[in-house]
Motif scaffolding. Structure first.
Motif, short mmCIF file in Angstrom:
data_model
loop_
_atom_site.label_atom_id
_atom_site.label_comp_id
_atom_site.label_asym_id
_atom_site.label_seq_id
_atom_site.Cartn_x
_atom_site.Cartn_y
_atom_site.Cartn_z
N ARG A 91 0.88 -1.17 0.00
CA ARG A 91 0.00 0.00 0.00
C ARG A 91 0.92 1.22 0.00
O ARG A 91 1.66 1.45 0.96
CB ARG A 91 -0.90 -0.01 1.23
CG ARG A 91 -1.89 1.17 1.29
CD ARG A 91 -2.77 1.08 2.53
NE ARG A 91 -3.65 2.23 2.65
CZ ARG A 91 -4.89 2.29 2.17
NH1 ARG A 91 -5.38 1.23 1.52
NH2 ARG A 91 -5.62 3.37 2.32
N LEU A 92 0.88 1.98 -1.09
CA LEU A 92 1.80 3.08 -1.31
C LEU A 92 1.07 4.42 -1.29
O LEU A 92 -0.03 4.53 -1.84
CB LEU A 92 2.52 2.92 -2.65
CG LEU A 92 3.29 1.60 -2.86
CD1 LEU A 92 3.82 1.53 -4.28
CD2 LEU A 92 4.42 1.46 -1.85
N THR A 112 1.18 14.10 -3.31
CA THR A 112 -0.26 14.39 -3.42
C THR A 112 -1.10 13.74 -2.34
O THR A 112 -2.26 14.11 -2.16
CB THR A 112 -0.79 13.90 -4.77
OG1 THR A 112 -0.72 12.46 -4.82
CG2 THR A 112 0.01 14.48 -5.93
N GLY A 113 -0.55 12.74 -1.65
CA GLY A 113 -1.32 11.99 -0.67
C GLY A 113 -2.13 10.86 -1.26
O GLY A 113 -2.79 10.11 -0.53
N GLN A 114 -2.07 10.70 -2.59
CA GLN A 114 -2.81 9.62 -3.24
C GLN A 114 -2.31 8.26 -2.76
O GLN A 114 -1.11 8.01 -2.71
CB GLN A 114 -2.65 9.71 -4.76
CG GLN A 114 -3.30 8.58 -5.54
CD GLN A 114 -4.80 8.59 -5.45
OE1 GLN A 114 -5.45 9.56 -5.81
NE2 GLN A 114 -5.37 7.50 -4.95
N VAL A 115 -3.26 7.39 -2.42
CA VAL A 115 -2.92 6.04 -1.96
C VAL A 115 -3.34 5.03 -3.02
O VAL A 115 -4.41 5.16 -3.64
CB VAL A 115 -3.62 5.72 -0.63
CG1 VAL A 115 -3.43 4.26 -0.24
CG2 VAL A 115 -3.10 6.64 0.48
N LEU A 116 -2.52 4.03 -3.25
CA LEU A 116 -2.85 2.94 -4.17
C LEU A 116 -2.31 1.65 -3.61
O LEU A 116 -1.39 1.64 -2.78
CB LEU A 116 -2.32 3.22 -5.58
CG LEU A 116 -0.80 3.38 -5.75
CD1 LEU A 116 -0.11 2.03 -6.00
CD2 LEU A 116 -0.50 4.33 -6.90
N PRO A 154 -7.49 2.52 -5.32
CA PRO A 154 -7.09 2.05 -6.66
C PRO A 154 -6.14 0.86 -6.54
O PRO A 154 -5.29 0.83 -5.66
CB PRO A 154 -6.40 3.27 -7.27
CG PRO A 154 -6.89 4.44 -6.49
CD PRO A 154 -7.13 3.94 -5.10
N VAL A 155 -6.29 -0.10 -7.45
CA VAL A 155 -5.51 -1.33 -7.40
C VAL A 155 -4.84 -1.57 -8.75
O VAL A 155 -5.46 -1.37 -9.81
CB VAL A 155 -6.39 -2.54 -7.05
CG1 VAL A 155 -5.59 -3.84 -7.12
CG2 VAL A 155 -7.02 -2.38 -5.68
N MET A 156 -3.60 -2.02 -8.70
CA MET A 156 -2.90 -2.50 -9.88
C MET A 156 -2.23 -3.82 -9.53
O MET A 156 -1.72 -3.99 -8.42
CB MET A 156 -1.85 -1.49 -10.35
CG MET A 156 -2.44 -0.23 -10.97
SD MET A 156 -1.17 0.95 -11.51
CE MET A 156 -0.98 1.92 -10.00
#
Length: 278
Positions: free
Chosen positions: A138-139, A144-148, A182-184
């Motif tokens: 989990r990054l 920006t603070g965006q988590v994925l 969001p997932v990759m």
């Protein structure tokens, strides 16, 4: 001094919205250090492979078939941190590590689970030839603070049932532990698009190649078996990048770099440029 006051509407119009942040991600099976590979042994190709990773400097990389000595050399790549452990536990066995740019991301959490009936420990199920794992991280984007959430796996090369059950475990894990981020996922699935494991994963997520806004560049096949003379049309497609609905795929590429008519691995890296939908 005369002061000029702007209305809220005027201020909004004068400050354009920031463009979405793009990430460059890759899936790459680097081929384990096999002494039987002769001229394609790790010692003969590692400088080119490491140089290629340094040149492209992808923001997040899911690697497969990484042995202990290879992990040591990869861990020395400047600008990266990684998450992952060996399939035999700890540092033992092949890894499926996730490398991420330390200037962009901070890891909030991470780990590895086994694709078996005992996912919390090294184990084998469903006729797999060896332990199979999925590593996750989990990054958070420090800018920006965006988590994925990023996952990386390598499904079994022998048992079709193990590949399917492994894919099912991965989708179940995402459904249970990643409700909204969001997932990759990157990986060597050892399977074409007709197999159950691919259909399971691509039914839950989306194949980046087929939702890319740009036309995918490079061959469809990803496995060369080190054969420089193999026609692209004869290569199998077994390496993939899958994304959730929150991820927009801007472009896709299969990287076919070679060095003096030798490939740095028996697989091509598969890469994508993506944006997170807001």
């Amino acid at each position: 001094m005369q002061h000029v006051r702007f209305s809220e509407k005027e201020t909004t119009e004068q400050i354009p919205a920031l463009p979405p942040v793009r990430y460059r991600v890759a899936s790459f099976n680097i081929r384990f250090d096999n002494p039987e590979d002769r001229r394609n042994r790790w010692e003969f190709r590692k400088s080119n492979l490491l140089g290629m990773l340094h040149y492209y400097s992808w923001d997040i990389i899911g690697l497969q078939e990484v042995c202990g000595n290879q992990m040591t050399e990869l861990a020395a790549l400047s600008g990266y941190r990684y998450e992952g452990e060996g399939r035999d536990g700890g540092l033992s066995g092949e890894h499926c590590p996730i490398f991420y740019r330390k200037d962009i991301f901070e890891k909030e959490a991470g780990g590895t689970f086994w694709l078996s009936l005992s996912p919390g420990e090294p184990s084998i199920s469903w006729g797999a030839d060896c332990p199979r794992i999925c590593t996750w991280a989990r990054l958070r984007d420090k800018r920006t603070g965006q988590v994925l959430v990023f996952l990386n796996t390598h499904l079994d090369h022998i048992s079709e049932e193990a590949r399917f059950q492994g894919a099912r475990l991965i989708t179940d894990w995402i459904g249970s532990y990643v409700p909204d981020a969001p997932v990759m996922i990157t990986g060597d699935f050892n399977a074409g698009r007709e197999e159950r494991c691919y259909r399971k994963l691509s039914g839950f997520l989306r194949d980046a190649k087929w939702v890319s806004e740009g036309i995918p560049y490079g061959p469809e096949g990803t496995f060369s078996n080190f054969d420089y003379n193999m026609p692209w049309a004869e290569m199998k497609e077994i390496d993939y990048i899958l994304v959730s609905e929150q991820v927009k795929v801007v472009s896709m590429r299969t990287v076919t770099d070679s060095f003096d008519r030798h490939y740095p691995s028996d697989h091509f890296p598969v890469t994508a440029e993506v944006e997170i939908r807001r």
